[in-house]
Write an enzyme that holds these catalytic residues in place. Structure first.
Site, PDB file in Angstrom:
ATOM      1  CG  HIS A   1      -2.358 -13.766  -0.059  1.00  0.00           C
ATOM      2  ND1 HIS A   1      -1.552 -12.708   0.707  1.00  0.00           N
ATOM      3  CD2 HIS A   1      -3.645 -13.347  -0.169  1.00  0.00           C
ATOM      4  CE1 HIS A   1      -2.599 -11.874   0.922  1.00  0.00           C
ATOM      5  NE2 HIS A   1      -3.602 -12.099   0.489  1.00  0.00           N
TER       6      HIS A   1
ATOM      7  CG  ASP B   1       1.409 -13.251   2.459  1.00  0.00           C
ATOM      8  OD1 ASP B   1       1.052 -13.371   1.525  1.00  0.00           O
ATOM      9  OD2 ASP B   1       1.016 -12.171   3.012  1.00  0.00           O
TER      10      ASP B   1
END
Ligand code: UDP
Length: 460
Positions: free
Chosen positions: A20, A113
């Protein structure tokens, strides 16, 4: 003299697990180059930051900021759960410290994120304080399908019931309540978003993704690592519900600057025949169970498919000794490495297929290099990704029964590497590669969306 204070201050909040944080940093590097007068404080765990920022570049306007996770609460337990439970507090506190470190320059934009939904709340609080220009940009490092599934959680729960009450017997039903899902079955999305169809949305991770789904429509931008023509129906639907910006594929827009090939994969590939090699990698989190590992080994033992296998050292103990010896002695048989320059490997003319866990980064890297896939998904959105690969994009195959057996693996390898069906997959993947290239050249949709994002950051 001390450097002048930055004109603007952007907080970047990373999710430190799986792949990520790395793609988020690739995006931020581009934004930071476009806005040299802006400070980007990159908030992340110390472990993840130390893996990402190998060399500190004093001229860079991206500043790694390590979280003090313990500040957020519990010291115990699994690092994943602890991170999630403490994230809301630890990111908030670290932002305050980052502002002090930036000479008091207030944060005017939070790029996070998408999982870190509370960043939307932080920006709301700033707006309530009169800081109206403050913005939240959520970055979803996977595809539009999984974000759509998350967004439609309540619709899906209402239609299909939750696992205990209603899913049984409906696993093979095709989803008809989400645009663009007409080839996707209920069972394909069950793991896609944690807890999405479970009886109660309870665990910290389930809660996090559920709250993310509810928060996304208020974000000032929702960046997805994809391109608009890959899944146009889903993209258009999401565009009507949130400020979606498809800025992908990241591997084409932000190609790796430095390629290290410590284990000499590329020279080994140079010695192999065109499209003969199967590249194997299951990403950074998942590993198939030991008996499946052995079944894949047995399928390769016949020597029909030269292989390059990127394998974590801790899994090498699962390999039979005879296999390891043969790899060491017979160069034409195969090669096992701890890490491969995957993007370059997939772009090498000797690679004919990719055995993958269906992580989204791996899929895009295969797509932009025109390589068909053999899928062994394990967790998260990997199953729904496989369904798209097989039944929507037509660029790969799954395994019989969904797991490796010797005969099933051999069949799948034959289908991809040496059958007419494999040729068709290669043609299909070339079409997608072309669409991806179109969207990433000057004036293409991904570049236009990236420019819109740069403006958004600069207007904060
Ligand atoms: N990767 C790599 N070399 C390896 C194994 C993996 O460069 O030997 C990279 C790969 O290129 C991809 C990432 O690790 O960018 C894996 O991301 P993905 O989303 O596929 O899976 P995850 O790690 O999140 O499960």
């Amino acid at each position: 003299p001390p450097p002048p204070p930055p004109r603007r201050h952007v907080a970047v909040c990373a999710f430190p697990f799986g792949t990520h944080a790395a793609p988020l940093l690739h995006l931020v590097k581009h934004l930071a180059t476009a806005s040299p007068d802006t400070r980007f404080s990159f908030l992340n765990t110390a472990t993840s930051n130390s893996a990402l920022f190998t060399k500190s570049d004093p001229s860079s306007n991206i500043i790694p900021c390590n979280l003090n996770e313990e500040e957020g609460g519990s010291r115990n337990g699994n690092p994943f759960v602890r991170f999630i439970e403490t994230a809301g507090v630890s990111f908030r506190r670290r932002m305050e410290v980052a502002e002090e470190e930036a000479g008091g320059v207030k944060i005017s934009c939070v790029i996070s994120d998408a999982f870190l939904w509370f960043c939307g709340e932080i920006v709301d609080e700033e707006k309530e304080k009169g800081n109206n220009l403050c913005s939240w940009i959520a970055v979803w490092t996977s595809n539009v399908a999984s974000i759509s599934a998350a967004f439609h959680t309540d619709v899906l729960r209402t239609k299909y019931g939750v696992v205990k009450q209603g899913i049984e017997g409906r696993e093979d039903e095709v989803i008809d309540c989400v645009p663009g899902f007409s080839n996707i079955r209920v069972k394909d999305i069950l793991d896609c978003v944690p807890g999405m169809l479970s009886e109660t949305i309870n665990s910290a991770f389930d809660q996090m993704t559920y709250k993310m789904a509810l928060s996304l429509p208020k974000a000032d931008g929702v960046v997805v690592n994809s391109f608009e023509k890959l899944s146009p129906t889903i993209t258009n639907d999401l565009k009507s519900k949130m400020k979606l910006l498809c800025i992908g594929p990241f591997p084409s827009i932000f190609p790796p600057q430095i390629v290290t090939d410590k284990y000499e994969c590329l020279p080994w590939l140079d010695k192999q025949k065109e499209k003969s090699v199967v590249y194997i990698s299951f990403g950074t989190v998942a590993t198939p169970p030991p008996h499946e590992f052995l079944a894949l080994v047995e399928a390769l033992e016949g020597g029909e498919f030269p292989f390059l296998w990127s394998m974590n050292d801790s899994n090498k103990g699962l390999l039979p000794l005879g296999f390891v010896d043969r790899v060491r002695e017979d160069e034409a048989f195969g090669k096992i490495v701890e890490w491969a320059p995957q993007m370059k490997v997939l772009g090498h003319p000797s690679v004919g297929g990719f055995v993958t866990h269906c992580g989204w980064n791996s899929i895009l890297e295969s797509m932009v290099n025109g390589v068909p896939l053999i899928c062994r998904p394990m967790l998260g959105d990997q199953k729904v990704n496989q369904r798209f690969i097989e039944s929507v994009f037509g660029v790969g195959v799954g395994l019989e029964g969904g797991v490796f057996t010797k005969s099933g693996a051999i069949k799948a390898l034959h289908r991809v590497l040496s059958s007419d069906q494999g040729k068709e997959m290669r043609r299909n993947v070339q079409v997608l590669r072309g669409l991806a290239e179109e969207s990433t050249k000057q004036g293409g949709s991904s570049i236009e969306n990236l420019n819109a994002l740069i403006k958004l950051v600069q207007s904060a």
